[in-house]
Every structure is written in structure tokens, then in C-alpha cells.
Design an enzyme around this catalytic site. Structure first.
Site, PDB file in Angstrom:
ATOM      1  N   ASP A  95       0.858  -1.451   0.134  1.00  0.00           N
ATOM      2  CA  ASP A  95       0.169  -0.077   0.154  1.00  0.00           C
ATOM      3  C   ASP A  95       0.791   1.231   0.007  1.00  0.00           C
ATOM      4  O   ASP A  95       0.441   2.300  -0.130  1.00  0.00           O
ATOM      5  CB  ASP A  95      -0.964  -0.045   1.128  1.00  0.00           C
ATOM      6  CG  ASP A  95      -2.411  -0.028   0.807  1.00  0.00           C
ATOM      7  OD1 ASP A  95      -2.770  -0.272  -0.423  1.00  0.00           O
ATOM      8  OD2 ASP A  95      -3.430   0.399   1.594  1.00  0.00           O
TER       9      ASP A  95
ATOM     10  N   ASP B 190     -11.858  -6.381  10.068  1.00  0.00           N
ATOM     11  CA  ASP B 190     -11.841  -7.854  10.402  1.00  0.00           C
ATOM     12  C   ASP B 190     -13.055  -8.118  11.379  1.00  0.00           C
ATOM     13  O   ASP B 190     -13.834  -9.048  10.966  1.00  0.00           O
ATOM     14  CB  ASP B 190     -10.838  -8.225  11.086  1.00  0.00           C
ATOM     15  CG  ASP B 190     -10.407  -7.476  12.302  1.00  0.00           C
ATOM     16  OD1 ASP B 190     -10.710  -6.511  12.574  1.00  0.00           O
ATOM     17  OD2 ASP B 190      -9.016  -7.865  12.676  1.00  0.00           O
TER      18      ASP B 190
END
Length: 740
Positions: free
Chosen positions: A140, A450
């Protein structure tokens, strides 16, 4: 393989179940007596009350909050289970499904490329059919150093993978393997040792190649890349160098580098956005039905994890509804003392085993295998309505086609070029006007992507499994710095509290969509940070009242004193039971008590406020990667069991101020007992201050005794004293006004 033989067995822990349920019943009855005692005070004539109303109500409210959180948390302990798998009963390799591995990194300065590449190599070395294993790295940060590291790792893999296979090496992270003291694999023969030295020399050359580029700041033209503004780069890593021919034409898994496009004007949605980009790109390259997700520091410590996960996915009784298999997070750098509770013992040794007995554990960020179909909002389809699905999945025809059962992925190892839609799928605008992050993929409504994604999967009827084998399947770098622990904790707290304050609140959204006990577990996680309200109250109110001679608890001679004493000892003894039965020690128990207090007054407070401010639109979401760079001096302090107090004053001031307040209360309380003689009325309040100080001795040591770099600076202590004096003065005024 006999068809009647199961691939796995589930064991219900009957003894723990009996102990937990019995304790819940007895403890609940004691809490009922406590509530009766507190509530009866409200009906007394105000003229004969010995205690002002305000402090009594504050303490009562704190006790009610603690009791509520404790009660719903008992759902975790209703039916704890463990599991055993039999990978030797799996079908032949040619019948196993394919697996994609997603590894995420974001900042080469905080996540050293050599460490990241070791994780990549360990994933490539999984004991799984090479043609069915595909490894993707999401960068990223768009760093040329990381891309260079991938190329070098692929070259080294042509030597490393055959060595691991020939000698049955279990530790397939090269750095961990060559650093280990114990033997691994077919060690002992001169031939093996000769080959080992040869591979180690090549590993040192690999490390040197990667670190040299880091020292120079990156290969070639690095002007393309800034962390938040760079184009997409996708490369299938290949090696055409001459020496690879000499490595017996070793087969290696497909290795793909993906750096999605990031622009300041487009939201990138942190880790969840990176995972969704990997999901799309991999769909048109390999499209494996199962995905392993790893953080960049969480390497494969046992090459058999994929086969172990398949023992659950290939069981026809549970496979249709099974979304993910969660393995515990374990860490290689945790000291025996573990002063920061970095191993998260309670989570991975108690709570997740309890959830496994319900509908399954929470998705935990890393170390999990997940079914690709579960992230697509529904199961794979035979017939594809392209125009209809474009509204959900975006404009790529190839991505839409990959949703069909008959789609043949473009696994391009050894073939030039990428699928034509690959760059499009990694663009920063692809998700515009789609349902990525809302209904499909990893979800965006929380920085704890998550937790939120796992919750929604369970609400949609999917289940999950927790598997905790004796040998850790994955090992990572745990927090060994107080600053990193507290900073990471703010993000975690903010993310889960965000969910609790959203329309997806587990107490409201969950019960009709999943099992009641499972929804209570999710609800407890979202409300657990609000322990900070009670901890702050118990660290201040009884102490101020003690200094002003105001009793808040029953006299020692009062029968209700036994109730309060029983509740205190009951809670501590159950915690101690859990610690000892999961391999901990008495010191572990003390450490966890201390960390519970520290976390409550610092990052649970700040994280909860951060979530509330984001929900009110007063603050934007942020994500700071945990620093994985090793500091030798800090590691030395951690190994010695000493806190490193080199952290922000926003964390230190609350800790130090409350310790000073409790020191003053203890001294003042003892003087009152000695000279006034009202120990019968004030015993509990004196004991509370004494207990807080005993558990937090390392903070007192950092304030007064230590002189090393990791101590609490005198300026912090001085500012805390001033703050404490101010609140003592203010509290005394309020209490005297209440008495009148």
C-alpha cells in the site's frame, strides 16, 4: 482413505463448561445481593444517610456497568470446545482446491522489507501443491524497495523451496530457521550440513541485496511513489537469470506484486481497501476458492496450515456454511514475563474457544483462511447476469465472469502479460458506485474491518471455526513497546466501538440474524471498552471519599461486607483459574490485572471518544501501521521485565495522576484509621487503594526508583502532582457541598 473416517473431531470441554456455568450462577446471585444493598440506600431517609447521594450513585452506576458487561461476557464460556484434525485423511493432491495467499504491507520504514520477504518466502513454502498455491503481496506504500525485495525473494525461493521439501524443514521462514538453536528437518549428515551452509550463504546474499537498496533509498526512479499518491503497479514476479536452470527446475508458486492506485482525492479505506483490491486482482489471475490472509510480519511457522484448514472445508457436513477458519495469533518475540500481555492469552486461549462452541470465532485480522464466495455476498452462480452484477461488483466483465462456477482463471505463470482488466481493478476509482466495502468484500464501516466483516458474515448465516494446534501455525512480532501497545489499542477500540454505535449494533442487529449467545459475545466486545468508566470511577471516587471520611461500602461487621468480599475474590479466582489452565502463571495473572487497568484508563477511553467523535462527524478515520522496527535498548528493557515509559503524555498523565491520588488516599486512610479509629467503616476503601498500588508497582518504580532511559520523566510526575492536587481540591469542595 476410508469414507467413514472424519477429517476432524470437535471436543466439548465438559469440566470447564461445568465450572464456568456454576461460577456464573453463584456470582450472579452475589451480584443480586449487591444491587439490593445499593438500591436500598436510595429508599433511606436522607436525614440518616451517612453518605452523600452523588458518590454513592456514581459507584453504584459503575458496579452496574461492570456487572452488565460481566453478565453478557459469560456467553463466551457457555460451551468451550477444542478440535483435532486428520490431514492424512485428505484426498490426493490433485483433488485439493487452490489457495491464494494475501499478505499486506504499507510502510517499508515501519515494516522492514527483509522481514516482509521472509513472510512471503514462508508462504511460498507451504506444504501444498505448487500449481494450486498463489502468493500475492499488497504494497500500500507503493515502494520500489518492496518490489525489488519481491524480485530478490523469488530468486532465493528457487533455492530455498527445494531445500525445505527435500529435508522436511518445518520452520520455512529463512531468518527464523537460520536463527534457531534447535535442529529442524533431516539434520546431522555432512551432506545436509554442506547444503545448509550453501543455502545460508545465498540467504545472506539475498538480505544484503535487499538492505543495500533500502540504504540507497530504492532502485531506479522512485519519483512515482509516495505513500498516498501513486499509480497502480501489478507484476507477476519471474526470474530469467541463468543460475535458476541449475536449481533442478524447481517449481515455485505464482508470486504477484500488487500496489493499488492511491490518490489524495479518493478514499482508500486502509487495510480493508487493500484486501479488496487483492480480491479483485486475484479473481482474474488465479481465482482460488480459498484465501489465506496474513499480516506482513506473521510468517508461516508450520507448512501444513492449508491442509489443516482443508480438513474443515472439505467436510460436507459443515463446508456449505463455513466462511473462515481462524488460527490463533502467536508471537516469536514474547518474553516469559510478557509484561504487556502481547500474547493476548484471554482472547486466543479462552474467548475464541468459547465462541467456537457457538457459531464460531471473530475474524481476527490475520492468520485465517476464508472462502472467497463468502466475500461475494452470496454463493457462486451457474449463470451470470453481467449487467445486474456490475452494479455490485463494478464495470469489469472479467471480474463478473469470475463469479461463475465454470470460470477458468487465467493463471499466467510462465506466460507473458497480465489480464487486461488487472490494472482497472486496482484503480482508485473502481469502487465508485459499487457495493465494494458495503455488501461485498471486506467491509468499510469500521477501521476494525476484520471484526465488522466477521460479524456481518455471521449475520448472513455463515459459520466459522477456531483451530488451535499444539505447534503454532503462524508466528509474528508482538508488541514489546508500551507506546505501540497503547497506540494500536486506540485503533482497535475505536473500530469496535464504532460498530456498537452504528445501525449494526450487535445487541439490536444481531439477535434475529445469528444465535443469541453469539450476538451477546459480539455485543460484549463492542461494549467492553466502556470498562473505562468504572475503572476511572473506582480509581477516584472511593479515594476522595476516604480522604473526606465518607464511607461507600458496608462496615466489616455488616453481613453485606461478606458479599462484597466474595464478589471480589470470586472474580479474581476465576481469572486465576483461566490463567493457570491455559499455561500462564501467577505473574501472568498480576500482569493481566495491571494491563486491564492501564488499558481502561488510556486507550479504551481515547478509542471510545475517537469512535464517538467519528460518528458525530467531528473526526475522520485514520490508520497507523504498528512499528515493526526493532529497538535494541527497548528490547533489553522488555527482556528484563521493565516497562518502557517512553510514550506520549496523554498516556502517562492519567496513569501517574491516579497512582499519586491513590498513594495520597492510602496514607490519608491509614492515618485516619490510626488516629480516628474508624477502620471498620473505611477498611474497603483503604484496601482498594492498597490493591491498586500493589498491582501497579512498576509505575511507582518508574516514577521514583528507576533512572534509566525508560523511566517516567520527572516533568510528567510533577505535572501529575499538580493535576492530582487540583482534583483533590475540587473533589473535596463537591463532597462537602453534598454533605450539606
Amino acid at each position: 482413505m476410508g469414507d467413514s473416517l472424519p477429517l476432524h473431531v470437535c471436543h466439548v470441554n465438559k469440566l470447564s463448561t461445568f465450572i464456568y456455568r456454576s461460577h456464573t450462577l453463584v456470582h450472579f446471585m452475589a451480584l443480586a445481593f449487591l444491587v439490593y444493598y445499593r438500591a436500598s440506600f436510595l429508599f433511606q431517609d436522607h436525614k440518616i444517610r451517612a453518605t452523600p447521594m452523588l458518590p454513592w450513585l456514581l459507584v453504584f452506576a459503575s458496579e452496574l456497568l461492570l456487572s452488565f458487561i460481566w453478565l453478557i461476557g459469560q456467553a463466551f464460556r457457555w460451551r468451550p470446545v477444542t478440535r483435532t484434525v486428520f490431514p492424512e485423511r485428505l484426498p490426493e493432491d490433485d483433488k485439493l482446491p487452490a489457495v491464494d495467499v494475501f499478505i499486506c504491507t504499507a510502510d517499508p520504514n515501519k515494516e522492514p522489507p527483509v522481514e516482509v520477504m521472509n513472510t512471503v518466502l514462508s508462504a511460498m513454502a507451504l506444504d501444498y501443491p505448487v500449481e494450486k498455491l498463489h502468493v500475492y503481496l499488497s504494497d500500500d506504500g507503493g515502494s520500489p524497495m518492496t518490489l525489488h525485495g519481491m524480485r530478490e525473494a523469488y530468486r532465493f525461493a528457487r533455492w530455498w523451496l527445494p531445500f525445505c521439501r527435500r529435508h522436511a524443514i518445518m520452520t520455512r521462514n529463512p531468518n527464523a530457521y537460520f536463527s534457531a538453536l534447535a535442529d529442524d528437518g533431516d539434520s546431522g549428515t555432512s551432506e545436509f550440513m554442506t547444503e545448509r551452509r550453501k543455502i545460508q550463504e545465498r540467504y545472506e546474499m539475498f538480505k544484503e541485496s535487499v538492505t543495500k537498496v533500502i540504504d540507497r533509498g530504492g532502485p531506479g526512479d522512485s519519483s512515482r511513489s509516495t505513500a498516498g499518491d501513486h499509480p497502480s503497479v501489478i507484476e507477476v514476479i519471474q526470474d530469467d537469470s541463468k543460475d535458476t536452470v541449475q536449481v533442478d527446475q524447481a517449481k515455485t508458486p505464482l508470486l504477484v506484486y500488487v500496489s493499488r492506485e492511491k490518490r489524495p482525492s479518493d478514499p482508500h479505506n486502509f487495510k480493508a481497501g487493500a484486501l479488496n483490491a487483492l480480491h479483485r486482482v486475484s479473481s482474474v489471475i488465479s481465482n482460488s476458492p480459498y484465501i489465506l490472509v496474513l499480516d506482513c510480519d506473521m510468517y508461516c511457522n508450520d507448512p501444513t496450515s492449508a491442509r489443516q484448514a482443508m480438513c474443515f472445508y472439505l467436510d460436507p457436513k459443515i463446508s456449505t456454511s463455513l466462511a473462515f477458519v481462524q488460527f490463533p495469533q502467536r508471537f516469536h518475540n514474547i518474553s516469559k514475563n510478557d509484561i504487556y500481555d502481547s500474547q493476548m492469552r484471554a482472547t486466543f486461549s479462552v474467548l475464541w474457544e468459547g465462541l467456537d462452541g457457538l457459531q464460531g470465532p471473530v475474524l481476527s485480522g490475520t492468520c485465517f483462511y476464508i472462502k472467497r464466495a463468502s466475500l461475494c455476498g452470496s454463493t457462486m452462480q451457474e449463470d451470470i447476469d453481467i449487467e445486474k452484477l456490475k452494479k455490485t461488483f463494478g464495470s469489469s466483465n472479467e471480474l463478473i465472469q469470475s463469479l461463475g462456477r465454470n470460470y477458468k482463471p487465467n493463471v499466467i505463470q510462465g506466460q507473458p502479460g497480465l489480464p487486461k482488466d488487472a490494472q482497472l481493478l486496482a484503480s482508485s476509482t473502481y469502487e465508485n458506485d459499487t457495493k465494494w466495502g458495503k455488501e461485498v468484500g471486506f467491509l468499510y464501516d469500521s477501521v476494525a474491518e476484520d471484526f465488522f466483516t466477521g460479524f456481518i458474515l455471521h449475520c448472513r448465516g455463515w459459520t466459522s471455526i477456531y483451530y488451535n494446534p499444539l505447534r503454532p501455525q503462524f508466528l509474528g512480532s508482538g508488541n514489546t513497546k508500551l507506546n505501540d501497545l497503547l497506540t494500536q489499542g486506540i485503533r482497535w477500540t475505536s473500530g469496535i466501538v464504532e460498530v456498537g454505535f452504528s445501525k449494526f449494533c450487535p445487541f439490536i442487529y444481531g439477535p434475529l440474524r445469528m444465535s443469541f449467545l453469539e450476538s451477546m459475545c459480539y455485543g460484549e466486545i463492542t461494549i467492553f471498552p466502556f470498562y473505562f468508566v468504572s475503572v476511572w470511577c473506582f480509581a477516584i471516587i472511593p479515594q476522595l471519599c476516604l480522604l473526606n471520611g465518607i464511607p461507600l461500602y458496608p462496615k466489616v461487621s455488616n453481613p453485606f461486607f461478606v458479599i462484597f468480599g466474595f464478589i471480589f475474590l470470586s472474580a479474581l479466582s476465576k481469572h486465576l483459574y483461566e490463567v493457570l489452565t491455559t499455561g500462564g502463571s501467577f505473574q501472568t495473572w498480576i500482569n493481566e490485572q495491571r494491563l486491564w487497568m492501564i488499558k481502561s484508563i488510556t486507550y479504551h477511553l481515547y478509542g471510545s471518544l475517537d469512535a464517538i467523535m467519528k460518528r458525530m462527524g467531528m473526526r475522520e478515520a485514520s490508520f497507523i501501521p504498528t512499528n515493526k522496527v526493532v529497538d535494541d535498548e527497548q528490547v533489553k528493557l522488555y527482556g528484563m521485565g521493565k516497562f518502557d515509559f517512553q510514550t506520549s503524555n496523554m498516556f502517562l498523565l492519567p496513569m501517574v495522576a491516579l497512582i499519586i491520588l491513590n498513594m495520597a488516599a492510602l496514607v490519608g486512610g491509614l492515618l485516619r484509621v490510626i488516629f480516628v479509629g474508624d477502620w471498620d467503616r473505611m477498611f474497603v476503601q483503604v484496601f482498594i487503594s492498597c490493591y491498586i498500588l500493589f498491582v501497579n508497582l512498576p509505575i511507582i518504580e518508574g516514577m521514583i526508583i528507576r533512572k534509566d532511559k525508560g523511566r517516567i520523566q520527572p516533568s510528567v510526575t510533577q505535572l501529575s502532582v499538580i493535576t492530582c492536587i487540583f482534583f483533590l481540591f475540587l473533589g473535596s469542595i463537591i463532597l462537602r457541598w453534598q454533605v450539606r
